[in-house]
Design a protein around this motif. Structure first.
Motif, PDB file in Angstrom:
ATOM      1  N   THR A 160      -4.616  -1.892  -2.522  1.00  0.00           N
ATOM      2  CA  THR A 160      -5.997  -1.814  -2.076  1.00  0.00           C
ATOM      3  C   THR A 160      -6.696  -0.775  -2.934  1.00  0.00           C
ATOM      4  N   PRO A 161      -7.823  -1.112  -3.574  1.00  0.00           N
ATOM      5  CA  PRO A 161      -8.442  -0.190  -4.531  1.00  0.00           C
ATOM      6  C   PRO A 161      -8.720   1.213  -4.012  1.00  0.00           C
ATOM      7  N   SER A 162      -9.014   1.373  -2.738  1.00  0.00           N
ATOM      8  CA  SER A 162      -9.342   2.713  -2.251  1.00  0.00           C
ATOM      9  C   SER A 162      -8.110   3.482  -1.789  1.00  0.00           C
ATOM     10  N   ALA A 163      -6.912   2.881  -1.865  1.00  0.00           N
ATOM     11  CA  ALA A 163      -5.693   3.548  -1.398  1.00  0.00           C
ATOM     12  C   ALA A 163      -5.340   4.706  -2.324  1.00  0.00           C
ATOM     13  N   LYS A 164      -5.087   5.867  -1.738  1.00  0.00           N
ATOM     14  CA  LYS A 164      -4.613   7.019  -2.511  1.00  0.00           C
ATOM     15  C   LYS A 164      -3.107   6.884  -2.633  1.00  0.00           C
ATOM     16  N   TYR A 165      -2.552   7.398  -3.693  1.00  0.00           N
ATOM     17  CA  TYR A 165      -1.109   7.355  -3.878  1.00  0.00           C
ATOM     18  C   TYR A 165      -0.634   8.623  -4.555  1.00  0.00           C
ATOM     19  N   ASP A 166       0.660   8.856  -4.455  1.00  0.00           N
ATOM     20  CA  ASP A 166       1.343   9.959  -5.127  1.00  0.00           C
ATOM     21  C   ASP A 166       2.728   9.406  -5.441  1.00  0.00           C
TER      22      ASP A 166
END
Length: 163
Positions: A6-12
């Motif tokens: 999902t384009p707005s998903a933050k990740y690390d």
């Protein structure tokens, strides 16, 4: 099976030894720019030689020193300086120093920032694993990203790096 993000998903996430954390999603601004913070240990190659045709990457080094190979030219980028890795240019980068490297990657347009989260589900992989290679290639194709996986051993040997 596709694992689109999902384009707005933050990740690390971690890609081998390259850390990638989405700081600013492309959906958070009208300019469609994304900012990813990367980390890389000492004496480590970040990626195989690669190129992408839809975006420019601007790296701003926060800590350490980045070595960039772009179109057969080596550039060293110290802390508090920037480098542009433009579209269609074959390039890679590494940390040749003894200290960790930390930098911001400004990606314009920002869709490519989603690549890091997607690829983290299959990378690193054994190139002899046909299924994993097919998933890797499918993700790369979607982003118009080309990678020369065969460049890794040569780059590591020539520059004293690990991957």
């Amino acid at each position: 099976m596709s694992s689109q993000v999902t384009p707005s998903a933050k990740y690390d996430v971690t890609l081998g030894k390259l850390g990638a954390r989405l700081d600013i999603s492309r959906t958070e601004n009208e300019a469609n720019v994304a900012i990813v913070e990367h980390t890389l240990p000492a004496h480590t190659l970040a990626a195989p030689l690669h190129r992408h045709s839809r975006e420019d990457e601007i790296s701003y080094v926060l800590e350490g020193e980045m070595t960039v190979l772009a179109d057969d030219e080596l550039t060293t980028v110290p802390a508090e300086e920037s480098v542009v890795k433009g579209r269609d240019a074959w390039h890679t980068f590494w940390n040749a120093g003894d200290e960790p490297l930390r930098f911001l990657e400004i990606i314009a347009p920002g869709e490519f920032s989603e690549f890091f989260e997607e690829i983290s589900h299959v990378y690193p992989f054994d190139p002899a694993d046909g299924e994993a290679l097919a998933r890797f290639e499918e993700i790369c194709d979607r982003y118009d990203f080309e990678a020369d996986l065969e460049s890794v051993p040569k780059l590591c040997e020539e520059h004293g790096l690990q991957m």
